[in-house]
Design a protein around this motif. Structure first.
Motif, PDB file in Angstrom:
ATOM      1  N   ALA A 359       0.834  -1.203   0.000  1.00 19.06           N
ATOM      2  CA  ALA A 359       0.000   0.000   0.000  1.00 19.06           C
ATOM      3  C   ALA A 359       0.868   1.252   0.000  1.00 19.06           C
ATOM      4  N   THR A 360       1.921   1.251   0.823  1.00 16.46           N
ATOM      5  CA  THR A 360       2.810   2.415   0.900  1.00 16.46           C
ATOM      6  C   THR A 360       3.438   2.703  -0.460  1.00 16.46           C
ATOM      7  N   LYS A 361       3.926   1.653  -1.100  1.00 16.21           N
ATOM      8  CA  LYS A 361       4.548   1.808  -2.426  1.00 16.21           C
ATOM      9  C   LYS A 361       3.547   2.384  -3.431  1.00 16.21           C
ATOM     10  N   LEU A 362       2.313   1.903  -3.403  1.00 12.83           N
ATOM     11  CA  LEU A 362       1.300   2.361  -4.355  1.00 12.83           C
ATOM     12  C   LEU A 362       0.881   3.804  -4.089  1.00 12.83           C
ATOM     13  N   PHE A 363       0.793   4.192  -2.810  1.00 15.95           N
ATOM     14  CA  PHE A 363       0.477   5.590  -2.496  1.00 15.95           C
ATOM     15  C   PHE A 363       1.536   6.523  -3.094  1.00 15.95           C
ATOM     16  N   VAL A 364       2.798   6.122  -2.964  1.00 11.84           N
ATOM     17  CA  VAL A 364       3.891   6.945  -3.497  1.00 11.84           C
ATOM     18  C   VAL A 364       3.852   6.969  -5.018  1.00 11.84           C
ATOM     19  N   GLU A 365       3.681   5.784  -5.628  1.00 12.12           N
ATOM     20  CA  GLU A 365       3.643   5.703  -7.093  1.00 12.12           C
ATOM     21  C   GLU A 365       2.451   6.447  -7.678  1.00 12.12           C
ATOM     22  N   ALA A 366       1.393   6.576  -6.894  1.00 11.42           N
ATOM     23  CA  ALA A 366       0.197   7.306  -7.351  1.00 11.42           C
ATOM     24  C   ALA A 366       0.375   8.822  -7.233  1.00 11.42           C
ATOM     25  N   GLY A 367       1.553   9.261  -6.798  1.00 15.97           N
ATOM     26  CA  GLY A 367       1.834  10.688  -6.709  1.00 15.97           C
ATOM     27  C   GLY A 367       1.220  11.360  -5.498  1.00 15.97           C
ATOM     28  N   LEU A 368       0.967  10.585  -4.437  1.00 14.74           N
ATOM     29  CA  LEU A 368       0.297  11.132  -3.260  1.00 14.74           C
ATOM     30  C   LEU A 368       1.260  11.551  -2.147  1.00 14.74           C
ATOM     31  N   SER A 369       2.564  11.483  -2.398  1.00 12.80           N
ATOM     32  CA  SER A 369       3.562  11.808  -1.367  1.00 12.80           C
ATOM     33  C   SER A 369       3.364  13.184  -0.732  1.00 12.80           C
ATOM     34  N   PRO A 370       3.026  14.232  -1.503  1.00  8.75           N
ATOM     35  CA  PRO A 370       2.821  15.536  -0.848  1.00  8.75           C
ATOM     36  C   PRO A 370       1.751  15.492   0.239  1.00  8.75           C
ATOM     37  N   HIS A 371       0.707  14.693   0.036  1.00  8.42           N
ATOM     38  CA  HIS A 371      -0.332  14.559   1.062  1.00  8.42           C
ATOM     39  C   HIS A 371       0.182  13.752   2.261  1.00  8.42           C
TER      40      HIS A 371
END
Length: 628
Positions: A359-371
């Motif tokens: 899940a962590t990897k997918l959140f990052v790959e989805a461009g959600l890191s700023p959030h």
């Protein structure tokens, strides 16, 4: 093993028999009596138990235990028979023999022979090179000018020693262990004519500095000192108290990514939480630990303080590098790893510290890191690793949208959720909350662990990847080729409007395979019978919305028509459990709709009484054959 333990316990409980548990591979020994028994393991390691007559007693042939009491001797002679002959020797060198042989009533915390042998050479040399001052003072610090049994050594008490009235500090722990200046009493209550001897496992030294002063004079704690000053904790650590500080060294701070460290050091709230997470509310000497125990920190959450052999552990890790640096208001243990509490973490750090790597990897790959790294008030729904089994995790537009809908626009606590509540996602969807007797779910995903509450946001660990509702129950059926025959049957039965209107339905939806399993003639007849189709389909429709996570070992659902449906699971404790309805397995659960949920089944569901009736007839036939 149980019989062996009972035998050992019965031996140690015989009159005046002393037992000693020796930790294998170490010099550690633990005095054992009937009230204090460690079940052959200390700090996770096996022990060897030996038995002998307690000092001052001896055996009588034919009688149990050691009933014969020998005359008491003075403290000097007692030292020679309780494993403290080195203390006896140094007492004579320091010209204390007359004092501890003569009249008076003393308590002597006498270092064992092994304790003197473990003393660093330079310290021992300094003592014995000046026996009339240094050695005499050191030994007098081990003495109190009154008799104190172990029962009188109360937790948190202190007594003036015979060296310039410097106090010795006592801790009597709930597991039976007693310490003086963090030295453990390994043979307590050795009575003498002029007092009492408690054999301890180390040589103790006088304490004059508080814990803040201890931190202040060590260059290896420079970063910690700066952090304590910035957080405004200096005064607290100078005041009276009974603190335990797990002090991160400079090396521990250097292991943290500079960006993370700068963020925490620049945030007074996070910094204070970080430091308070390293401080226990009570004083815990290393020798008091015999097994992992949760202990509350000043930050409000707990650390598991434990041991592995001779190593002290925190949260299961052997990161303590120096133990029992004693101050007047507490004790300091050095650690080589920084402990960051959840309350000082951003969302991404919460996820990285949990069992949600995919899940962590997918959140990052989805461009959600700023959030995930900012200060927004959000709630992340992070599916467990098993939730992604069989799912293509290659990043694509639909998966990016799905991951965006796993982040809610507000910071929540699971304790504040209620049935029917609607939660908005970053993707603009509204998700529903379902509260069941055995679970708390957001759509099809049920909460699988305690909340992780970070600096700005919260993480809910969930058991499934969300399948947000994209239409009504009828829309779900029409969009799935597996239900083409069912769609026709619904239309023939005149139930289209029912499956499109607002509501909360659970549809155990027969697939094409379920219909095709019927004999062709029966299928043709059924598909033309509006009333029969309506009766069958209404039996497959529950009048409440029940996701698979809400099903326990025995769950009942009232259908729109007919007797109750009996639901169960193969393994109630498994995260990948199979749901059954009237003994028919659910092939594909939790197809969420705006007005309900669809669970695909590959068989037409029949009332259980039909199975019971068939079973009854079979039994009667077999029983009749048996009788004949």
């Amino acid at each position: 093993r149980y019989v062996s333990d009972v035998l050992s316990l019965s031996l140690s409980c015989r009159p005046n028999v002393c037992a000693m548990q020796h930790l294998k591979g170490t010099d550690k020994k633990y005095f054992t009596n009937c009230k204090q028994w460690y079940h052959r393991k200390i700090c996770g390691k096996p022990t060897v138990i030996t038995y002998e007559c307690c000092p001052g007693y001896e055996k009588i042939p034919g009688e149990r235990g050691c009933p014969a009491a020998l005359p008491l001797v003075n403290i000097y002679n007692t030292l020679g028979v309780v494993g403290a002959s080195t203390t006896q020797m140094y007492s004579e060198r320091a010209q204390m023999r007359n004092e501890i042989e003569g009249p008076g009533s003393f308590t002597f915390f006498a270092p064992s022979n092994e304790a003197w042998a473990a003393l660093p050479t330079e310290i021992l040399d300094a003592l014995v090179s000046n026996v009339n001052i240094e050695l005499l003072n050191a030994l007098h610090y081990h003495m109190v000018d009154r008799r104190l049994t172990s029962e009188e050594l109360r937790h948190g008490s202190s007594f003036a020693s015979m060296y310039q009235d410097f106090h010795v500090h006592i801790h009597h722990y709930s597991n039976g262990i007693v310490t003086v200046n963090c030295a453990r009493l390994i043979k307590p209550d050795q009575h003498a004519t002029n007092g009492i001897v408690h054999v301890v496992d180390r040589v103790i030294t006088a304490i004059s500095n508080n814990v803040h002063t201890l931190l202040d004079v060590d260059d290896d704690l420079e970063t910690l000192r700066t952090a304590i000053a910035a957080a405004g904790l200096t005064t607290m650590l100078e005041e009276e108290g009974q603190y335990t500080i797990f002090a991160p060294t400079n090396e521990a701070f250097e292991k943290i990514p500079q960006e993370t460290l700068n963020r925490i050091l620049g945030d007074p709230v996070a910094l204070r939480d970080l430091l308070n997470y390293h401080i226990l509310k009570h004083m815990q000497c290393a020798e008091s630990i015999v097994a992992g125990t949760p202990m509350e920190t000043l930050q409000g959450t707990v650390l598991e303080v434990g041991c592995d052999g001779e190593h002290m552990t925190l949260n299961g890790k052997a990161i303590v590098t120096k133990k029992d640096q004693l101050g007047t208001n507490g004790v300091v243990h050095y650690i080589n790893e920084l402990l960051i509490p959840d309350s000082a973490k951003v969302l991404l750090e919460l996820a990285e510290g949990s069992s949600v790597a995919t899940a962590t990897k997918l959140f990052v790959e989805a461009g959600l890191s700023p959030h995930l790294t900012g200060s927004e008030a959000l709630t992340m729904l992070a599916p467990l690793e098993d939730a992604f089994r069989g799912i293509d995790t290659t990043m694509r537009p639909d998966l990016r949208k799905l991951m965006t809908n796993h982040i809610l626009k507000e910071r929540l606590s699971s304790k504040s959720l209620y049935h029917g509540q609607q939660l908005e996602t970053l993707g603009g969807l509204k998700l529903r909350v379902f509260v069941y007797r055995n679970n708390l779910c957001i759509e099809n995903a049920c909460i699988a662990a305690h909340d992780k509450t970070g600096r700005y946001a919260t993480m809910f660990t969930v058991d499934k990847v969300l399948t947000p509702p994209m239409g009504t129950v009828m829309d779900v059926l029409k969009a799935d080729d597996r239900f083409s025959l069912l769609v026709g049957a619904v239309q023939t039965a005149g139930m289209t409007e029912l499956l499109n209107q607002q509501g909360a339905l659970t549809f155990f939806a027969p697939t094409n395979d379920a219909f095709n399993a019927l004999p062709p003639a029966e299928l043709n007849r059924l598909m033309r019978s509006r009333s029969e189709l309506s009766t069958i389909l209404r039996y497959h429709l529950g009048d409440e919305l029940l996701v698979s996570g809400a099903v326990g070992s025995h769950t009942r659902v009232k259908p729109l028509q007919g007797e109750k449906l009996e639901l169960g699971v193969v393994s109630p404790t498994s995260r990948n459990q199979t749901v059954y309805v009237n003994r028919v397995p659910v092939a594909d659960p939790d197809l969420m709709a705006t007005n309900g949920v669809v669970h695909a089944v590959n068989s037409i569901i029949k009332p259980l009484r039909e199975f019971l009736r068939i079973g009854s007839i079979t039994f009667c036939v077999i029983y009749t054959i048996y009788l004949n």
